[in-house]
Design a protein around this motif. Structure first.
Motif, PDB file in Angstrom:
ATOM      1  N   VAL A  60     -71.248 -13.191 -61.868  1.00  0.00           N
ATOM      2  CA  VAL A  60     -72.599 -13.189 -61.097  1.00  0.00           C
ATOM      3  C   VAL A  60     -73.683 -14.048 -61.628  1.00  0.00           C
ATOM      4  N   GLY A  61     -73.965 -13.598 -63.138  1.00  0.00           N
ATOM      5  CA  GLY A  61     -74.845 -13.907 -63.823  1.00  0.00           C
ATOM      6  C   GLY A  61     -74.905 -15.594 -64.060  1.00  0.00           C
ATOM      7  N   ALA A  62     -73.509 -16.067 -64.221  1.00  0.00           N
ATOM      8  CA  ALA A  62     -73.424 -17.619 -64.690  1.00  0.00           C
ATOM      9  C   ALA A  62     -73.953 -18.332 -63.262  1.00  0.00           C
ATOM     10  N   LYS A  63     -73.523 -17.703 -62.353  1.00  0.00           N
ATOM     11  CA  LYS A  63     -73.984 -18.458 -61.081  1.00  0.00           C
ATOM     12  C   LYS A  63     -75.440 -18.508 -60.664  1.00  0.00           C
ATOM     13  N   THR A  64     -76.068 -17.342 -61.156  1.00  0.00           N
ATOM     14  CA  THR A  64     -77.382 -17.228 -60.715  1.00  0.00           C
ATOM     15  C   THR A  64     -78.441 -17.651 -61.808  1.00  0.00           C
ATOM     16  N   GLY A  65     -77.730 -17.871 -62.731  1.00  0.00           N
ATOM     17  CA  GLY A  65     -78.762 -18.198 -64.240  1.00  0.00           C
ATOM     18  C   GLY A  65     -79.236 -16.985 -65.153  1.00  0.00           C
ATOM     19  N   ALA A  66     -78.646 -15.849 -64.521  1.00  0.00           N
ATOM     20  CA  ALA A  66     -79.168 -14.341 -65.272  1.00  0.00           C
ATOM     21  C   ALA A  66     -78.284 -14.323 -66.333  1.00  0.00           C
ATOM     22  N   GLN A  67     -78.732 -13.692 -67.225  1.00  0.00           N
ATOM     23  CA  GLN A  67     -77.887 -13.148 -68.330  1.00  0.00           C
ATOM     24  C   GLN A  67     -77.446 -11.854 -68.306  1.00  0.00           C
ATOM     25  N   LEU A  68     -78.278 -10.993 -67.666  1.00  0.00           N
ATOM     26  CA  LEU A  68     -78.073  -9.548 -67.266  1.00  0.00           C
ATOM     27  C   LEU A  68     -78.436  -9.150 -65.885  1.00  0.00           C
ATOM     28  N   CYS A  69     -77.842  -8.107 -65.566  1.00  0.00           N
ATOM     29  CA  CYS A  69     -77.980  -7.643 -64.131  1.00  0.00           C
ATOM     30  C   CYS A  69     -79.510  -6.964 -64.063  1.00  0.00           C
ATOM     31  N   GLU A  70     -80.402  -7.280 -63.440  1.00  0.00           N
ATOM     32  CA  GLU A  70     -82.029  -6.806 -63.267  1.00  0.00           C
ATOM     33  C   GLU A  70     -82.138  -5.699 -62.258  1.00  0.00           C
ATOM     34  N   VAL A  71     -80.918  -5.188 -61.673  1.00  0.00           N
ATOM     35  CA  VAL A  71     -80.901  -4.118 -60.697  1.00  0.00           C
ATOM     36  C   VAL A  71     -80.749  -2.707 -61.222  1.00  0.00           C
ATOM     37  N   GLU A  72     -81.565  -1.756 -60.857  1.00  0.00           N
ATOM     38  CA  GLU A  72     -81.307  -0.342 -61.361  1.00  0.00           C
ATOM     39  C   GLU A  72     -80.193   0.173 -60.364  1.00  0.00           C
ATOM     40  N   HIS A  73     -79.227   0.883 -60.773  1.00  0.00           N
ATOM     41  CA  HIS A  73     -78.300   1.462 -59.766  1.00  0.00           C
ATOM     42  C   HIS A  73     -78.027   2.859 -60.344  1.00  0.00           C
ATOM     43  N   ILE A  74     -77.751   3.657 -59.000  1.00  0.00           N
ATOM     44  CA  ILE A  74     -77.175   4.922 -59.417  1.00  0.00           C
ATOM     45  C   ILE A  74     -75.769   4.888 -58.784  1.00  0.00           C
ATOM     46  N   CYS A  75     -74.766   5.069 -59.360  1.00  0.00           N
ATOM     47  CA  CYS A  75     -73.181   5.001 -58.812  1.00  0.00           C
ATOM     48  C   CYS A  75     -72.401   5.894 -59.051  1.00  0.00           C
ATOM     49  N   TYR A  76     -71.236   6.079 -58.033  1.00  0.00           N
ATOM     50  CA  TYR A  76     -70.095   7.259 -58.376  1.00  0.00           C
ATOM     51  C   TYR A  76     -69.037   6.361 -58.546  1.00  0.00           C
ATOM     52  N   VAL A  77     -68.249   6.426 -59.726  1.00  0.00           N
ATOM     53  CA  VAL A  77     -66.965   5.781 -59.979  1.00  0.00           C
ATOM     54  C   VAL A  77     -65.839   6.408 -59.378  1.00  0.00           C
ATOM     55  N   LEU A  78     -65.068   5.576 -58.390  1.00  0.00           N
ATOM     56  CA  LEU A  78     -64.020   6.243 -57.559  1.00  0.00           C
ATOM     57  C   LEU A  78     -62.583   5.996 -58.331  1.00  0.00           C
ATOM     58  N   SER A  79     -62.368   4.752 -58.947  1.00  0.00           N
ATOM     59  CA  SER A  79     -61.205   4.589 -59.504  1.00  0.00           C
ATOM     60  C   SER A  79     -61.545   3.550 -60.787  1.00  0.00           C
ATOM     61  N   GLY A  80     -60.664   3.389 -61.589  1.00  0.00           N
ATOM     62  CA  GLY A  80     -60.593   2.512 -62.633  1.00  0.00           C
ATOM     63  C   GLY A  80     -61.749   2.888 -63.735  1.00  0.00           C
ATOM     64  N   ARG A  81     -61.911   1.817 -64.628  1.00  0.00           N
ATOM     65  CA  ARG A  81     -62.880   2.025 -65.628  1.00  0.00           C
ATOM     66  C   ARG A  81     -63.576   0.573 -65.795  1.00  0.00           C
ATOM     67  N   SER A  82     -64.917   0.826 -66.464  1.00  0.00           N
ATOM     68  CA  SER A  82     -65.792  -0.249 -66.550  1.00  0.00           C
ATOM     69  C   SER A  82     -66.491   0.026 -67.953  1.00  0.00           C
ATOM     70  N   GLY A  83     -66.795  -1.057 -68.560  1.00  0.00           N
ATOM     71  CA  GLY A  83     -67.791  -1.120 -69.582  1.00  0.00           C
ATOM     72  C   GLY A  83     -68.981  -1.419 -69.227  1.00  0.00           C
ATOM     73  N   LEU A  84     -70.017  -0.965 -69.957  1.00  0.00           N
ATOM     74  CA  LEU A  84     -71.464  -1.098 -69.499  1.00  0.00           C
ATOM     75  C   LEU A  84     -72.304  -1.303 -70.846  1.00  0.00           C
ATOM     76  N   ARG A  85     -73.031  -2.625 -70.919  1.00  0.00           N
ATOM     77  CA  ARG A  85     -73.855  -2.790 -72.087  1.00  0.00           C
ATOM     78  C   ARG A  85     -75.280  -2.994 -71.736  1.00  0.00           C
ATOM     79  N   MET A  86     -75.955  -2.093 -72.464  1.00  0.00           N
ATOM     80  CA  MET A  86     -77.389  -2.509 -72.073  1.00  0.00           C
ATOM     81  C   MET A  86     -78.133  -3.571 -72.728  1.00  0.00           C
ATOM     82  N   ARG A  87     -79.377  -3.923 -72.444  1.00  0.00           N
ATOM     83  CA  ARG A  87     -80.201  -5.139 -73.322  1.00  0.00           C
ATOM     84  C   ARG A  87     -80.355  -4.718 -74.692  1.00  0.00           C
ATOM     85  N   ASP A  88     -80.301  -3.461 -75.007  1.00  0.00           N
ATOM     86  CA  ASP A  88     -80.469  -3.004 -76.655  1.00  0.00           C
ATOM     87  C   ASP A  88     -79.281  -2.883 -77.385  1.00  0.00           C
TER      88      ASP A  88
END
Length: 125
Positions: A51-79
């Motif tokens: 997503v970022g490479a296509k939009t020119g953004a390095q990080l997602c700048e949208v705040e989310h509240i999510c529920y994980v249904l399946s699988g695993r994801s890594g998340l890295r914050m700006r810091d």
């Protein structure tokens, strides 16, 4: 490639389900009034690359509240703080993050907040 699951059918107005496909992910059709969407991310997907490479953004700048249904994801914050998210997790993440699928199973989440912003910022690019 595994079949994509139409998670948002029950959340949207009556219309045929036609997910928007991006590299290794699928988003349900965007509707401005929509407050929640189900999203399937395929193994190998990473926000900064697909997503970022296509939009020119390095990080997602949208705040989310999510529920994980399946699988695993890594998340890295700006810091640099990192977290692994797994099925059953409910999380709030502020703007300024990258995320990626961990392992060989698709990561499926229900975005309870941030869906309309995510859709508006990342569709049709």
């Amino acid at each position: 490639m595994p079949a994509l699951v139409p998670l948002a059918v029950f959340l949207a107005a009556p219309a045929p389900y036609q997910p928007a496909h991006y590299d290794l992910s699928a988003l349900p059709p965007y509707r401005p009034q929509q407050q929640a969407i189900g999203v399937v991310y395929e193994p190998g997907w990473r926000w900064s690359e697909h997503v970022g490479a296509k939009t020119g953004a390095q990080l997602c700048e949208v705040e989310h509240i999510c529920y994980v249904l399946s699988g695993r994801s890594g998340l890295r914050m700006r810091d640099g703080t990192e977290k692994v998210l797994s099925a059953g997790d409910v999380f709030a993440v502020p703007a300024g993050h990258d995320s990626w699928v961990i392992g060989r199973e698709p990561y499926v989440s229900l975005h309870l907040m941030g869906a309309s912003d995510y859709g508006a910022q990342h569709r049709g690019r």
